[in-house]
Scaffold this motif. Structure first.
Motif, mmCIF file in Angstrom:
data_model
loop_
_atom_site.group_PDB
_atom_site.id
_atom_site.type_symbol
_atom_site.label_atom_id
_atom_site.label_comp_id
_atom_site.label_asym_id
_atom_site.label_seq_id
_atom_site.Cartn_x
_atom_site.Cartn_y
_atom_site.Cartn_z
ATOM 1 N N GLY A 1 38.104 47.958 40.360
ATOM 2 C CA GLY A 1 39.431 47.531 39.935
ATOM 3 C C GLY A 1 40.514 48.498 40.334
ATOM 4 O O GLY A 1 41.607 48.089 40.747
ATOM 5 N N TYR A 2 40.235 49.797 40.238
ATOM 6 C CA TYR A 2 41.220 50.808 40.640
ATOM 7 C C TYR A 2 41.491 50.729 42.142
ATOM 8 O O TYR A 2 42.644 50.793 42.579
ATOM 9 C CB TYR A 2 40.719 52.202 40.270
ATOM 10 N N ALA A 3 40.420 50.587 42.930
ATOM 11 C CA ALA A 3 40.597 50.503 44.381
ATOM 12 C C ALA A 3 41.371 49.245 44.772
ATOM 13 O O ALA A 3 42.272 49.297 45.618
ATOM 14 C CB ALA A 3 39.233 50.518 45.068
ATOM 15 N N LEU A 4 41.059 48.116 44.151
ATOM 16 C CA LEU A 4 41.746 46.868 44.480
ATOM 17 C C LEU A 4 43.205 46.884 44.027
ATOM 18 O O LEU A 4 44.046 46.212 44.637
ATOM 19 C CB LEU A 4 41.017 45.685 43.831
ATOM 20 N N ALA A 5 43.504 47.632 42.972
ATOM 21 C CA ALA A 5 44.868 47.668 42.454
ATOM 22 C C ALA A 5 45.743 48.678 43.183
ATOM 23 O O ALA A 5 46.949 48.460 43.333
ATOM 24 C CB ALA A 5 44.848 47.993 40.962
ATOM 25 N N ARG A 6 45.160 49.776 43.644
ATOM 26 C CA ARG A 6 45.975 50.879 44.169
ATOM 27 C C ARG A 6 45.855 51.098 45.672
ATOM 28 O O ARG A 6 46.810 51.558 46.301
ATOM 29 C CB ARG A 6 45.588 52.180 43.448
ATOM 30 N N VAL B 1 45.312 50.221 49.734
ATOM 31 C CA VAL B 1 45.610 49.164 50.703
ATOM 32 C C VAL B 1 44.304 48.816 51.413
ATOM 33 O O VAL B 1 43.875 49.503 52.343
ATOM 34 C CB VAL B 1 46.682 49.625 51.713
ATOM 35 N N LEU B 2 43.669 47.774 50.963
ATOM 36 C CA LEU B 2 42.365 47.389 51.489
ATOM 37 C C LEU B 2 42.488 46.166 52.387
ATOM 38 O O LEU B 2 43.206 45.214 52.045
ATOM 39 C CB LEU B 2 41.402 47.066 50.342
ATOM 40 N N PRO B 3 41.805 46.183 53.521
ATOM 41 C CA PRO B 3 41.784 44.958 54.339
ATOM 42 C C PRO B 3 40.977 43.873 53.634
ATOM 43 O O PRO B 3 39.980 44.157 52.965
ATOM 44 C CB PRO B 3 41.095 45.427 55.631
ATOM 45 N N PHE B 4 41.452 42.641 53.781
ATOM 46 C CA PHE B 4 40.776 41.490 53.176
ATOM 47 C C PHE B 4 40.680 41.628 51.650
ATOM 48 O O PHE B 4 39.693 41.236 51.028
ATOM 49 C CB PHE B 4 39.379 41.296 53.765
ATOM 50 N N ARG B 5 41.731 42.166 51.037
ATOM 51 C CA ARG B 5 41.708 42.371 49.580
ATOM 52 C C ARG B 5 41.527 41.051 48.832
ATOM 53 O O ARG B 5 40.720 40.951 47.901
ATOM 54 C CB ARG B 5 42.993 43.054 49.124
ATOM 55 N N HIS B 6 42.279 40.043 49.235
ATOM 56 C CA HIS B 6 42.191 38.751 48.550
ATOM 57 C C HIS B 6 40.827 38.107 48.754
ATOM 58 O O HIS B 6 40.328 37.408 47.864
ATOM 59 C CB HIS B 6 43.300 37.821 49.046
ATOM 60 N N MET C 1 38.509 39.767 46.282
ATOM 61 C CA MET C 1 38.721 39.216 44.939
ATOM 62 C C MET C 1 38.079 37.838 44.819
ATOM 63 O O MET C 1 37.524 37.487 43.783
ATOM 64 C CB MET C 1 40.217 39.129 44.652
ATOM 65 N N LEU C 2 38.149 37.075 45.900
ATOM 66 C CA LEU C 2 37.566 35.731 45.884
ATOM 67 C C LEU C 2 36.054 35.787 45.786
ATOM 68 O O LEU C 2 35.441 34.926 45.137
ATOM 69 C CB LEU C 2 37.987 34.974 47.145
ATOM 70 N N VAL C 3 35.437 36.802 46.389
ATOM 71 C CA VAL C 3 33.981 36.930 46.347
ATOM 72 C C VAL C 3 33.492 37.066 44.911
ATOM 73 O O VAL C 3 32.455 36.512 44.534
ATOM 74 C CB VAL C 3 33.526 38.141 47.202
ATOM 75 N N PHE C 4 34.263 37.792 44.083
ATOM 76 C CA PHE C 4 33.858 37.971 42.691
ATOM 77 C C PHE C 4 33.969 36.667 41.893
ATOM 78 O O PHE C 4 33.388 36.555 40.815
ATOM 79 C CB PHE C 4 34.711 39.051 42.030
ATOM 80 N N SER D 1 51.031 41.070 27.857
ATOM 81 C CA SER D 1 51.619 40.125 28.803
ATOM 82 C C SER D 1 51.713 40.704 30.204
ATOM 83 O O SER D 1 51.550 39.993 31.191
ATOM 84 C CB SER D 1 53.014 39.701 28.312
ATOM 85 N N ASP D 2 51.965 42.038 30.320
ATOM 86 C CA ASP D 2 52.079 42.620 31.653
ATOM 87 C C ASP D 2 50.735 42.637 32.374
ATOM 88 O O ASP D 2 50.675 42.510 33.604
ATOM 89 C CB ASP D 2 52.652 44.043 31.577
ATOM 90 N N VAL D 3 49.640 42.769 31.614
ATOM 91 C CA VAL D 3 48.317 42.716 32.235
ATOM 92 C C VAL D 3 47.985 41.297 32.663
ATOM 93 O O VAL D 3 47.509 41.053 33.776
ATOM 94 C CB VAL D 3 47.250 43.251 31.255
ATOM 95 N N LEU D 4 48.251 40.331 31.782
ATOM 96 C CA LEU D 4 47.972 38.928 32.111
ATOM 97 C C LEU D 4 48.783 38.466 33.321
ATOM 98 O O LEU D 4 48.293 37.665 34.123
ATOM 99 C CB LEU D 4 48.297 38.049 30.907
ATOM 100 N N ALA D 5 50.006 38.968 33.455
ATOM 101 C CA ALA D 5 50.853 38.553 34.570
ATOM 102 C C ALA D 5 50.329 39.023 35.912
ATOM 103 O O ALA D 5 50.678 38.462 36.948
ATOM 104 C CB ALA D 5 52.273 39.060 34.355
ATOM 105 N N ARG D 6 49.491 40.069 35.901
ATOM 106 C CA ARG D 6 49.009 40.618 37.163
ATOM 107 C C ARG D 6 47.604 40.164 37.531
ATOM 108 O O ARG D 6 47.085 40.570 38.562
ATOM 109 C CB ARG D 6 49.036 42.157 37.097
ATOM 110 N N ILE D 7 46.976 39.354 36.690
ATOM 111 C CA ILE D 7 45.642 38.852 37.026
ATOM 112 C C ILE D 7 45.741 37.899 38.207
ATOM 113 O O ILE D 7 46.500 36.941 38.190
ATOM 114 C CB ILE D 7 45.021 38.128 35.818
ATOM 115 N N GLY D 8 44.965 38.200 39.247
ATOM 116 C CA GLY D 8 44.952 37.357 40.438
ATOM 117 C C GLY D 8 45.909 37.800 41.525
ATOM 118 O O GLY D 8 45.877 37.255 42.628
ATOM 119 N N ARG D 9 46.766 38.803 41.218
ATOM 120 C CA ARG D 9 47.702 39.236 42.254
ATOM 121 C C ARG D 9 47.069 40.235 43.202
ATOM 122 O O ARG D 9 46.162 40.938 42.827
ATOM 123 C CB ARG D 9 48.935 39.886 41.583
#
Length: 268
Positions: free
Chosen positions: A88-93, A95-100, A103-106, A260-268
């Motif tokens: 989660g830290y790596a995906l949030a912070r 710059v990973l190629p194919f990040r989305h 996330m879809l794999v999970f 609410s700030d956590v829920l707003a960022r789910i999926g981004r």
């Protein structure tokens, strides 16, 4: 009259929703305390705690099943969060190629019917000697648990204040200490909510446990299934109520932890 019809429609809709939600629960409670209930009686002719005493007899296996369910669920939380926090830290912070795509794999375990997935996992685990072991059940429970863990952990780390981390680094804190003292406490409510979701998913998991764990490992969902298949509806209802208690309690806690700030960022 024109104003009455909309209100009547809303009342009927609320009544139907309440019946759909609470109707099965009421029926569950009735079966849990019914000692004699025969057709065509609409309600039991005899009430009592006889079947509760039967469920919690030492030879009934309920205590062992409860211990297995809680122990496996806690181990699943530890295993899932150990993977989800760095991911989660790596995906949030970072710059990973194919990040989305990552996330879809999970999400893929939730995109397909669970039955064929767990059947194939059971076949693979049989070859590895993991069938009938606690570790094998924990692994199969972690498969759907990682969906909640990684997505919520990513949102929790994305919602933390980077300025506070930069200030700590400017004051001489190491990256590890900054993560431990600044980042992790900010993300803790979201991580706690993710842990609760994983726990609830694991303690209610039936299909994976059935194909990987039985007959060596029995959990409360397995006990409830066996009772229902054997026509012991009172025992099945009591077991279902026991499973319902942590679900309701933890969902109230989740509502407090998920901001609410956590829920707003789910999926981004």
């Amino acid at each position: 009259m024109r104003a009455l019809f909309p209100r009547l429609g809303v009342a009927v809709l609320i009544g139907l929703v309440a019946f759909a939600v609470f109707g099965p629960l009421i029926n569950l409670v009735i079966w849990a305390f019914a000692e004699q209930w025969f057709f065509p009686n609409r309600l039991p002719s005899q009430w009592g705690f006889m079947f509760w005493e039967r469920v919690f007899r030492p030879r009934a296996g309920a205590w062992e099943a409860l211990g297995n369910s809680v122990g496996i669920a806690l181990a699943t939380v530890v295993f899932s969060m150990a993977l989800a926090i760095p991911a989660g830290y790596a995906l949030a912070r970072l710059v990973l190629p194919f990040r989305h795509l990552i996330m879809l794999v999970f999400l893929l375990p939730q995109a397909f019917p669970s039955l064929p997935i767990f059947v194939n996992i059971a076949a693979m685990f049989y070859g590895l000697g993991l069938n009938g072991t606690y570790f094998g059940v924990i692994l199969v429970h972690s498969l759907p648990g990682l969906v909640y863990a990684v997505w919520i952990a990513t949102a929790a780390f994305a919602a933390t204040d980077i300025a506070m981390e930069e200030a700590a680094r400017n004051l001489g804190a190491s990256p590890l200490r900054t993560f431990r003292d600044i980042t992790l406490p900010q993300a803790a409510p979201g991580l706690m909510a993710a842990s609760i979701f994983v726990f609830l998913d694991s303690i209610d998991e039936f299909t994976g446990t059935f194909f990987v764990g039985t007959p060596d490992i029995t959990t409360l969902p397995i006990l409830m299934f066996n009772a229902a298949m054997g026509g012991n509806y009172q025992i099945a209802a009591i077991t279902a109520l026991i499973l319902l208690i942590p679900s309701v309690g933890f969902m109230l806690i989740i509502e407090r932890f998920l901001k609410s700030d956590v829920l707003a960022r789910i999926g981004r």
